[in-house]
Write a protein that holds these residues in place. Structure first.
Motif, PDB file in Angstrom:
ATOM      1  N   GLU A  66       0.828  -1.204   0.000  1.00 24.07           N
ATOM      2  CA  GLU A  66       0.000   0.000   0.000  1.00 24.07           C
ATOM      3  C   GLU A  66       0.866   1.261   0.000  1.00 24.07           C
ATOM      4  N   ILE A  67       2.002   1.217   0.705  1.00 23.44           N
ATOM      5  CA  ILE A  67       2.914   2.359   0.704  1.00 23.44           C
ATOM      6  C   ILE A  67       3.481   2.577  -0.695  1.00 23.44           C
ATOM      7  N   ALA A  68       3.855   1.482  -1.367  1.00 20.18           N
ATOM      8  CA  ALA A  68       4.368   1.583  -2.732  1.00 20.18           C
ATOM      9  C   ALA A  68       3.303   2.144  -3.677  1.00 20.18           C
ATOM     10  N   ASN A  69       2.055   1.711  -3.490  1.00 26.73           N
ATOM     11  CA  ASN A  69       0.961   2.216  -4.315  1.00 26.73           C
ATOM     12  C   ASN A  69       0.729   3.702  -4.069  1.00 26.73           C
ATOM     13  N   PHE A  70       0.816   4.097  -2.796  1.00 23.93           N
ATOM     14  CA  PHE A  70       0.685   5.511  -2.423  1.00 23.93           C
ATOM     15  C   PHE A  70       1.759   6.334  -3.128  1.00 23.93           C
ATOM     16  N   ALA A  71       2.996   5.840  -3.091  1.00 21.67           N
ATOM     17  CA  ALA A  71       4.109   6.574  -3.694  1.00 21.67           C
ATOM     18  C   ALA A  71       3.977   6.640  -5.218  1.00 21.67           C
ATOM     19  N   ALA A  72       3.394   5.608  -5.813  1.00 22.29           N
ATOM     20  CA  ALA A  72       3.270   5.577  -7.273  1.00 22.29           C
ATOM     21  C   ALA A  72       2.457   6.762  -7.790  1.00 22.29           C
ATOM     22  N   TYR A  73       1.442   7.164  -7.030  1.00 27.05           N
ATOM     23  CA  TYR A  73       0.600   8.284  -7.449  1.00 27.05           C
ATOM     24  C   TYR A  73       1.350   9.615  -7.439  1.00 27.05           C
ATOM     25  N   ALA A  74       2.464   9.674  -6.717  1.00 24.48           N
ATOM     26  CA  ALA A  74       3.245  10.906  -6.692  1.00 24.48           C
ATOM     27  C   ALA A  74       4.038  11.090  -7.985  1.00 24.48           C
ATOM     28  N   TYR A  75       4.230  10.004  -8.728  1.00 22.96           N
ATOM     29  CA  TYR A  75       5.052  10.068  -9.938  1.00 22.96           C
ATOM     30  C   TYR A  75       4.253   9.932 -11.229  1.00 22.96           C
ATOM     31  N   ALA A  76       3.240   9.083 -11.220  1.00 23.43           N
ATOM     32  CA  ALA A  76       2.543   8.766 -12.468  1.00 23.43           C
ATOM     33  C   ALA A  76       1.067   9.126 -12.384  1.00 23.43           C
ATOM     34  N   PRO A  77       0.416   9.352 -13.526  1.00 22.39           N
ATOM     35  CA  PRO A  77      -1.016   9.680 -13.533  1.00 22.39           C
ATOM     36  C   PRO A  77      -1.860   8.499 -13.083  1.00 22.39           C
ATOM     37  N   ALA A  78      -3.031   8.791 -12.567  1.00 24.12           N
ATOM     38  CA  ALA A  78      -3.918   7.743 -12.054  1.00 24.12           C
ATOM     39  C   ALA A  78      -4.323   6.763 -13.140  1.00 24.12           C
ATOM     40  N   ILE A  79      -4.400   7.228 -14.384  1.00 21.09           N
ATOM     41  CA  ILE A  79      -4.808   6.344 -15.473  1.00 21.09           C
ATOM     42  C   ILE A  79      -3.779   5.251 -15.707  1.00 21.09           C
ATOM     43  N   LEU A  80      -2.533   5.465 -15.267  1.00 18.34           N
ATOM     44  CA  LEU A  80      -1.491   4.440 -15.354  1.00 18.34           C
ATOM     45  C   LEU A  80      -1.467   3.571 -14.108  1.00 18.34           C
ATOM     46  N   VAL A  81      -1.545   4.190 -12.930  1.00 19.41           N
ATOM     47  CA  VAL A  81      -1.362   3.460 -11.672  1.00 19.41           C
ATOM     48  C   VAL A  81      -2.580   2.601 -11.313  1.00 19.41           C
ATOM     49  N   THR A  82      -3.771   3.179 -11.374  1.00 20.87           N
ATOM     50  CA  THR A  82      -4.967   2.494 -10.868  1.00 20.87           C
ATOM     51  C   THR A  82      -5.274   1.161 -11.566  1.00 20.87           C
ATOM     52  N   PRO A  83      -5.284   1.103 -12.915  1.00 15.08           N
ATOM     53  CA  PRO A  83      -5.610  -0.181 -13.552  1.00 15.08           C
ATOM     54  C   PRO A  83      -4.607  -1.287 -13.261  1.00 15.08           C
ATOM     55  N   LEU A  84      -3.346  -0.918 -12.944  1.00 14.84           N
ATOM     56  CA  LEU A  84      -2.318  -1.926 -12.698  1.00 14.84           C
ATOM     57  C   LEU A  84      -2.582  -2.717 -11.420  1.00 14.84           C
ATOM     58  N   GLY A  85      -3.550  -2.270 -10.625  1.00 19.97           N
ATOM     59  CA  GLY A  85      -3.916  -3.025  -9.428  1.00 19.97           C
ATOM     60  C   GLY A  85      -4.393  -4.427  -9.771  1.00 19.97           C
ATOM     61  N   ALA A  86      -4.889  -4.605 -11.011  1.00 18.30           N
ATOM     62  CA  ALA A  86      -5.367  -5.927 -11.427  1.00 18.30           C
ATOM     63  C   ALA A  86      -4.233  -6.938 -11.513  1.00 18.30           C
ATOM     64  N   LEU A  87      -2.984  -6.482 -11.598  1.00 19.63           N
ATOM     65  CA  LEU A  87      -1.860  -7.409 -11.687  1.00 19.63           C
ATOM     66  C   LEU A  87      -1.689  -8.230 -10.407  1.00 19.63           C
ATOM     67  N   SER A  88      -2.231  -7.722  -9.308  1.00 21.10           N
ATOM     68  CA  SER A  88      -2.133  -8.475  -8.051  1.00 21.10           C
ATOM     69  C   SER A  88      -2.849  -9.820  -8.175  1.00 21.10           C
ATOM     70  N   ILE A  89      -3.847  -9.891  -9.059  1.00 15.46           N
ATOM     71  CA  ILE A  89      -4.561 -11.144  -9.289  1.00 15.46           C
ATOM     72  C   ILE A  89      -3.596 -12.202  -9.819  1.00 15.46           C
ATOM     73  N   ILE A  90      -2.756 -11.781 -10.765  1.00 15.97           N
ATOM     74  CA  ILE A  90      -1.847 -12.730 -11.408  1.00 15.97           C
ATOM     75  C   ILE A  90      -0.825 -13.263 -10.408  1.00 15.97           C
ATOM     76  N   PHE A  91      -0.267 -12.369  -9.593  1.00 15.86           N
ATOM     77  CA  PHE A  91       0.719 -12.808  -8.608  1.00 15.86           C
ATOM     78  C   PHE A  91       0.069 -13.730  -7.572  1.00 15.86           C
ATOM     79  N   SER A  92      -1.180 -13.432  -7.215  1.00 16.29           N
ATOM     80  CA  SER A  92      -1.901 -14.313  -6.297  1.00 16.29           C
ATOM     81  C   SER A  92      -2.096 -15.686  -6.925  1.00 16.29           C
ATOM     82  N   ALA A  93      -2.425 -15.692  -8.221  1.00 14.69           N
ATOM     83  CA  ALA A  93      -2.676 -16.954  -8.914  1.00 14.69           C
ATOM     84  C   ALA A  93      -1.434 -17.836  -8.951  1.00 14.69           C
ATOM     85  N   VAL A  94      -0.305 -17.230  -9.297  1.00 20.76           N
ATOM     86  CA  VAL A  94       0.936 -17.998  -9.402  1.00 20.76           C
ATOM     87  C   VAL A  94       1.354 -18.554  -8.046  1.00 20.76           C
ATOM     88  N   LEU A  95       1.323 -17.708  -7.023  1.00 24.21           N
ATOM     89  CA  LEU A  95       1.723 -18.156  -5.687  1.00 24.21           C
ATOM     90  C   LEU A  95       0.764 -19.205  -5.135  1.00 24.21           C
TER      91      LEU A  95
END
Length: 322
Positions: A66-95
């Motif tokens: 969550e801290i990393a996600n918070f920091a991401a918004y300081a550098y990149a636009p929300a249209i880039l950061v927010t949708p990438l939250g879906a990648l957590s699904i893939i990492f959950s699936a693999v693990l």
């Protein structure tokens, strides 16, 4: 259009956030399973998991994410950061495949691929973040007529949902709770981005905490997060998590991108082709997310052939900060 250095920093932080948060679900679940063998399970009202080290490792991992996600918004636009939250699904699936042995149908793999393709499309065509030199500039953007109108509409809609529709339809219509969380979440992310920018500038030597605007944004973040947590918990307690998670992700992400477009004018520097490509990438991610959740239990059926991955658990409380 090339990818700016700030977008690269935001991308790395957003992907790191997804890795940590996606991993945290698996680690916490492993801790909950171990705790359930020695005491009352959490689902039955037990709290023995508080004594389980694996659960705490999962919590710490989620906090880091969550801290990393918070920091991401300081550098990149929300249209880039927010949708990438879906990648957590893939990492959950693999693990989960290697650790929990929770099977996923082949269509779930297709869902993962769609999430990756959509994410790559958005990353390659995301707008570059505007250079902001003071939190006062963010305040100026937040007080422009367009965003003020949007904020007023959100507050009115949330008020109507809370006082009129929650008592009548809250227990039967999931969209009431999710609507409150998503609407407030779009404002939360805008304020989180403002606080993130203030922290970034402060660490670079320009103290932004001498301005009342920074503290105002901070108070709004806390208030909105508390409201979101309350109604998201009510939604999860009332309705099936497998349904709540994707619906919340779709509504929250859509409204956040819309709010960012109004406040930060992310698309002003882009042409129609770039915007259309980003929207296609977003729709692709939504399709992958839907497919993952629609087929997440298919792999557990003995009548189906060759499940190849594990069933993922999508992030449901991180979105709160966007």
């Amino acid at each position: 259009m090339g990818i700016s250095s700030d977008n690269v920093h935001g991308l790395v932080l957003a992907v790191s956030s997804s890795i940590f948060i996606g991993s945290s679900f698996i680690i916490k679940k492993k801790g909950l399973k171990k705790a359930g063998t020695t005491g009352t399970r959490a689902g039955s009202g037990g709290y023995t998991y508080l004594y389980e080290p694996w659960w705490w490792v999962g919590m710490i991992t989620m906090i880091i994410g969550e801290i990393a996600n918070f920091a991401a918004y300081a550098y990149a636009p929300a249209i880039l950061v927010t949708p990438l939250g879906a990648l957590s699904i893939i990492f959950s699936a693999v693990l989960a495949h290697f650790i929990l042995e929770e099977k996923l149908h082949v269509f779930g793999v297709l869902g993962c691929v769609l999430c990756v393709v959509g994410s790559v499309s958005i990353v390659l065509h995301a707008p570059q973040e505007k250079n902001i030199h003071s939190v006062k500039e963010v305040w100026h953007l937040a007080t422009e007529p367009g965003f003020i109108v949007y904020t007023c509409l959100v507050v009115i809609l949330v008020g109507v949902l809370i006082f009129r529709y929650v008592p009548r339809y809250g227990q039967t219509h999931m969209v009431v709770y999710i609507g409150i969380c998503s609407l407030m979440g779009s404002l939360t992310v805008m304020c989180v981005k403002a606080v993130g920018i203030a922290l970034k500038l402060t660490f670079s030597g320009m103290n932004q905490f001498t301005y009342f605007q920074t503290w105002f944004f901070t108070v709004v973040v806390v208030a909105c997060c508390l409201l979101q947590i309350n109604y998201l918990n009510m939604a999860l307690d009332t309705f099936n998590t497998a349904v709540v998670s994707p619906v919340y992700y779709v509504m929250f992400t859509s409204l956040t991108i819309f709010a960012s477009m109004i406040m930060f004018k992310d698309w002003d520097s882009q042409n129609a082709s770039q915007i259309a490509t980003e929207l296609c990438g977003f729709v692709t991610i939504l399709s992958g997310t839907f497919l993952l959740h629609k087929t997440k239990d298919m792999g557990n059926s003995k009548t189906l052939e060759s499940p190849v991955f594990a069933s993922p658990s999508i992030r449901s409380s991180n979105s709160i900060s966007g």
